[in-house]
Design an enzyme around this catalytic site. Sequence first.
Site, PDB file in Angstrom:
ATOM      1  N   GLU A 197      69.485   2.051 -30.602  1.00 25.35           N
ATOM      2  CA  GLU A 197      70.833   2.271 -30.078  1.00 25.35           C
ATOM      3  C   GLU A 197      71.649   0.983 -30.027  1.00 25.35           C
ATOM      4  O   GLU A 197      71.232   0.011 -29.397  1.00 25.35           O
ATOM      5  CB  GLU A 197      70.718   2.871 -28.654  1.00 25.35           C
ATOM      6  CG  GLU A 197      72.047   3.317 -28.103  1.00 25.35           C
ATOM      7  CD  GLU A 197      71.920   4.019 -26.733  1.00 25.35           C
ATOM      8  OE1 GLU A 197      70.805   4.403 -26.343  1.00 25.35           O
ATOM      9  OE2 GLU A 197      72.963   4.162 -26.081  1.00 25.35           O
ATOM     10  N   LYS A 254      68.739   6.979 -17.136  1.00 27.62           N
ATOM     11  CA  LYS A 254      68.544   6.805 -18.592  1.00 27.62           C
ATOM     12  C   LYS A 254      69.010   5.410 -19.003  1.00 27.62           C
ATOM     13  O   LYS A 254      68.386   4.746 -19.830  1.00 27.62           O
ATOM     14  CB  LYS A 254      69.313   7.893 -19.353  1.00 27.62           C
ATOM     15  CG  LYS A 254      69.013   7.955 -20.851  1.00 27.62           C
ATOM     16  CD  LYS A 254      69.877   7.069 -21.702  1.00 27.62           C
ATOM     17  CE  LYS A 254      69.589   7.231 -23.185  1.00 27.62           C
ATOM     18  NZ  LYS A 254      70.346   6.290 -24.024  1.00 27.62           N
ATOM     19  N   HIS A 310      80.872   0.377 -27.365  1.00 30.07           N
ATOM     20  CA  HIS A 310      79.776   1.107 -27.986  1.00 30.07           C
ATOM     21  C   HIS A 310      80.145   1.483 -29.416  1.00 30.07           C
ATOM     22  O   HIS A 310      79.379   1.263 -30.362  1.00 30.07           O
ATOM     23  CB  HIS A 310      79.532   2.370 -27.151  1.00 30.07           C
ATOM     24  CG  HIS A 310      78.155   2.921 -27.301  1.00 30.07           C
ATOM     25  ND1 HIS A 310      77.798   3.729 -28.345  1.00 30.07           N
ATOM     26  CD2 HIS A 310      77.049   2.788 -26.536  1.00 30.07           C
ATOM     27  CE1 HIS A 310      76.538   4.067 -28.201  1.00 30.07           C
ATOM     28  NE2 HIS A 310      76.058   3.518 -27.120  1.00 30.07           N
TER      29      HIS A 310
END
Length: 409
Positions: free
Chosen positions: A69, A247, A361
Amino acid sequence: MKERIALVKKLAGLTDEESRAIADTGGLPPDVADRMIENVIGGITMPMGVAVNFRVNGKDYLVPMALEEPSVVAAASNAAKMARVKGGFAVTNTGPLMIGQIQVVNVPNPEEAKKSVLAKKDEIMKKANDQDPLLVSLGGGAKELNVKVLSTLKGPMVVAELVVNTGDAMGANAVNTMAEAVAPMVEELTGGKVFLRIISNLADRRLVRASATFEKHAIGGDEVVDGIVYAYAFADADPYRCATHNKGIMNGVVAVGIACGQDIRALEAGAHSYASRTGRYKPLTTWEKDNNGDLVGSLEMPMAVGLVGGASRTHPAAKAAIKILGVTKAIELAEVMAAVGLAQNFGALRALATEGIQRGHMRLHSRNVAVAAGASGKYIDLVAQRMVGERKVRMDRAKEILNELKEEE
Ligand code: NAD
């Protein structure tokens, strides 16, 4: 391995390129891979990055992180930089105690059985410790024996629990061996029948506690501090938000875990079961404002990691990652991972409480989107940059830009 991949290639209709992508085991020698699990056909490699700026208990660390990620390594490094202003992360631990459970059913008198087992505590623990003289010689081994009576769907059950100091091992094999060895004694003492003999991944006797103070000006001022405290309150009140809150912590913990060859399923199971221990699913971190108006974060979670056994000893890249990190004791690895989890949570909450995570992101994700849209070589960065400039990081736009660039040439 070659025969297997050839067969799978045929069955699944893989191209040469596809089967080569799987057969390539990267830094893991094929013969090692073939012995680690069953029916091996190859490997899958993920990028390993290093997070910087980490100061944990006064010591600086370069932290290897392996994951797919984007933005996680950058966020951890940035958060660690902000934490350094006030000295970095302070972490403590409870020691490496794991629990092995022995389940007994059909016990005629469960409360009497509990007493009988506890009366033979020393003998049972001796039997357990006889299984692992090496661990015992290193100061580890079975340290406690507890017994509980559970009321279950299938009636009362007696469960004996061995508490084992597993030293620098994650400990599942060590504890399971002990649980199996003492099971016949427990069965005889209870007059029931033993079924399961297995470690618990709710490692609540193997906790790490990390804390850090983030100076308010270093993180963007009062509003950011308040935003993060409100974000924490949201997670505390709502399991939908809390799942994502936790998470984010695991983004950091698991990435270091993968890099260092840890059993990340055990880490995940431990984390989420610990978060639910009160009967409600809660955040693993807390965030509050101190008297100076600075932000104080703390994290408490199980961290069952080891430096002997498992992939930490067999995978050459994991061994090298542990060397980069420079840890020599399992508890030190656990402490650094806790600091990374706290940093990761801070990074996510700070972004969410300010501009949202998507801008940063998607900027970092844009290259993945470009590749997925078919870009290669120089086109990857060209397509990514143009999407970021347009604030349209999307597959359809990537394809259009790629076509435009190719037509322009
Ligand atoms: P292991 O058995 O390979 O190593 C542990 C042993 O190493 C100890 O029993 C001890 O004899 C020896 N040792 C040498 N030096 C030591 C030291 N300094 N400290 C402690 N022990 C030392 O591995 P393990 O850690 O017992 O088991 C881990 C593996 O078990 C992982 O691969 C995990 O995936 C797997 N596993 C997990 C579960 C679960 O989590 N539910 C269940 C089964 C298996």
